[in-house]
Write a protein that holds these residues in place. Structure first.
Motif, short mmCIF file in Angstrom:
data_model
loop_
_atom_site.label_atom_id
_atom_site.label_comp_id
_atom_site.label_asym_id
_atom_site.label_seq_id
_atom_site.Cartn_x
_atom_site.Cartn_y
_atom_site.Cartn_z
N PHE A 59 6.49 9.08 1.49
CA PHE A 59 6.43 7.62 1.58
C PHE A 59 7.45 7.01 0.63
CE2 PHE A 59 2.19 8.79 3.05
CZ PHE A 59 2.07 8.00 4.17
N VAL A 60 8.08 5.94 1.08
CA VAL A 60 8.99 5.19 0.23
C VAL A 60 8.16 4.09 -0.40
CG1 VAL A 60 11.13 3.87 0.14
CG2 VAL A 60 10.85 5.66 1.87
N MET A 61 8.15 4.06 -1.75
CA MET A 61 7.29 3.11 -2.45
C MET A 61 8.09 2.35 -3.49
SD MET A 61 3.79 5.26 -2.69
CE MET A 61 2.78 3.80 -2.65
N ARG A 62 7.43 1.36 -4.08
CA ARG A 62 8.05 0.58 -5.13
C ARG A 62 7.10 0.42 -6.29
NH1 ARG A 62 9.08 -5.20 -2.52
NH2 ARG A 62 9.89 -5.52 -4.58
N ASP A 63 7.66 0.36 -7.48
CA ASP A 63 6.90 0.15 -8.71
C ASP A 63 7.43 -1.12 -9.36
OD1 ASP A 63 5.39 0.34 -11.00
OD2 ASP A 63 6.56 1.97 -11.87
N LEU A 64 6.58 -2.11 -9.51
CA LEU A 64 7.02 -3.41 -10.02
C LEU A 64 6.92 -3.54 -11.54
CD1 LEU A 64 5.39 -5.61 -7.23
CD2 LEU A 64 7.74 -4.81 -7.40
N LYS A 65 6.71 -2.43 -12.23
CA LYS A 65 6.65 -2.49 -13.70
C LYS A 65 8.04 -2.75 -14.27
CE LYS A 65 2.58 0.07 -14.70
NZ LYS A 65 2.01 1.37 -14.67
N ARG A 66 8.05 -3.23 -15.51
CA ARG A 66 9.32 -3.48 -16.19
C ARG A 66 10.06 -2.17 -16.45
NH1 ARG A 66 6.02 -6.18 -20.29
NH2 ARG A 66 6.67 -4.34 -21.41
N ASP B 31 12.81 0.14 -8.95
CA ASP B 31 11.54 0.08 -8.22
C ASP B 31 11.43 1.07 -7.06
OD1 ASP B 31 13.29 -1.14 -6.49
OD2 ASP B 31 11.89 -2.70 -5.89
N LEU B 32 12.31 2.08 -7.00
CA LEU B 32 12.30 3.02 -5.88
C LEU B 32 11.71 4.37 -6.27
CD1 LEU B 32 13.28 3.68 -2.93
CD2 LEU B 32 15.36 4.52 -3.99
N LEU B 33 10.71 4.82 -5.51
CA LEU B 33 10.19 6.16 -5.68
C LEU B 33 9.72 6.71 -4.35
CD1 LEU B 33 6.65 6.25 -7.13
CD2 LEU B 33 7.90 4.14 -7.28
N PHE B 34 9.76 8.02 -4.22
CA PHE B 34 9.35 8.71 -3.01
C PHE B 34 8.13 9.55 -3.37
CE2 PHE B 34 13.89 8.00 -2.76
CZ PHE B 34 14.05 7.45 -1.49
N VAL B 35 7.06 9.40 -2.59
CA VAL B 35 5.79 10.06 -2.89
C VAL B 35 5.38 10.92 -1.70
CG1 VAL B 35 3.39 9.70 -3.54
CG2 VAL B 35 5.12 8.10 -4.34
N TYR B 36 5.03 12.18 -1.98
CA TYR B 36 4.63 13.13 -0.94
C TYR B 36 3.12 13.28 -0.97
CZ TYR B 36 4.89 17.25 2.06
OH TYR B 36 4.77 18.14 3.10
N ALA B 37 2.45 12.60 -0.04
CA ALA B 37 0.99 12.64 0.04
C ALA B 37 0.56 12.07 1.39
CB ALA B 37 0.38 11.82 -1.10
N SER B 38 -0.74 12.04 1.61
CA SER B 38 -1.27 11.41 2.82
C SER B 38 -1.74 10.01 2.47
CB SER B 38 -2.44 12.23 3.38
OG SER B 38 -3.54 12.17 2.48
N ARG B 39 -1.82 9.15 3.47
CA ARG B 39 -2.30 7.78 3.24
C ARG B 39 -3.73 7.80 2.72
NH1 ARG B 39 -0.40 2.98 6.12
NH2 ARG B 39 -1.86 1.95 4.76
N LEU B 40 -4.56 8.71 3.24
CA LEU B 40 -5.96 8.78 2.78
C LEU B 40 -6.05 9.06 1.28
CD1 LEU B 40 -7.76 10.78 5.63
CD2 LEU B 40 -8.03 8.36 5.04
N HIS B 41 -5.16 9.90 0.79
CA HIS B 41 -5.15 10.25 -0.63
C HIS B 41 -4.46 9.17 -1.47
CE1 HIS B 41 -5.41 12.97 -4.01
NE2 HIS B 41 -4.11 12.86 -4.23
N LEU B 42 -3.46 8.54 -0.91
CA LEU B 42 -2.62 7.59 -1.65
C LEU B 42 -3.20 6.18 -1.72
CD1 LEU B 42 0.04 7.98 -3.13
CD2 LEU B 42 1.24 7.38 -1.05
N ASP B 43 -3.86 5.73 -0.67
CA ASP B 43 -4.38 4.35 -0.63
C ASP B 43 -5.29 4.01 -1.82
OD1 ASP B 43 -2.92 3.57 1.55
OD2 ASP B 43 -4.54 3.84 3.00
N PRO B 44 -6.26 4.85 -2.20
CA PRO B 44 -7.10 4.50 -3.36
C PRO B 44 -6.30 4.40 -4.66
CG PRO B 44 -8.06 6.33 -2.13
CD PRO B 44 -6.72 6.07 -1.54
N ILE B 45 -5.26 5.21 -4.79
CA ILE B 45 -4.43 5.16 -6.00
C ILE B 45 -3.62 3.88 -6.03
CG2 ILE B 45 -2.54 6.32 -7.22
CD1 ILE B 45 -3.63 8.96 -5.97
#
Length: 178
Positions: A10-17, A60-74
């Protein structure tokens, strides 16, 4: 198996400073989730001392290898972590094919000095001859030689379509023209 159970990149973003003590990629890695963040070396002066540290190329760019079921709660627990959504769809997250991502990670890790490019930074003039690498760490890779004016170093351009590209140094003896 539906899309929510499928393990993928998944292509994700992190909005932290930029200077956050615990960015999302570190939090995810601590939870045992496979994360890839394109990094570069940067020198900074802290309290009068010059320090060399590794920072993300794109904040803000990161790539995460997981399933949506595992990733959504995080994602719900970390307020600054978000999926990147495809345009003109209803909440369909951006993903990268496993093979494409593994090739990209392998290319980046094989080079001591990878150079990253955004898709809009690559011009048609930068594309050189189409090549195949025969032998060495990048055996079997196909791509284009990156032509940089005045450079004596041969570099292979490896792209993640629409996200990011990296050029890695290759030895001339491993290059086969296609």
């Amino acid at each position: 198996m539906n899309d929510d159970e499928k393990v993928q990149w998944f292509v994700m973003r992190d909005l932290k400073r930029r200077n956050a003590k615990l960015p999302a990629y570190k939090q995810l890695a601590d939870k045992g989730i496979k994360v890839f963040v394109p990094m570069k070396w940067h020198t900074i002066k802290r309290k009068g001392i010059v320090i060399r540290e590794e920072i993300p190329v794109i904040q803000d760019l990161l790539f995460v290898y997981a399933s949506r079921l595992h990733l959504d709660p995080i994602v719900e627990k970390i307020p600054t972590l978000q999926y990147r959504w495809l345009r003109n769809t209803f909440r369909k997250p951006m993903t990268v094919l496993d093979l494409e991502m593994e090739k990209f990670i392998s290319a980046v890790s094989s080079s001591k000095s990878p150079q990253y490019y955004l898709p809009e930074e690559i011009t048609p003039q930068m594309y050189g001859r189409k090549i195949r690498i025969v032998g060495g760490n990048l055996d079997g890779y196909e791509g284009y030689l990156l032509t940089t004016r005045g450079s004596k170093v041969k570099r292979l351009l490896v792209e993640l379509e629409n996200y990011l590209a990296v050029s890695v140094e290759v030895l001339p003896e491993f290059i086969q023209l296609i």
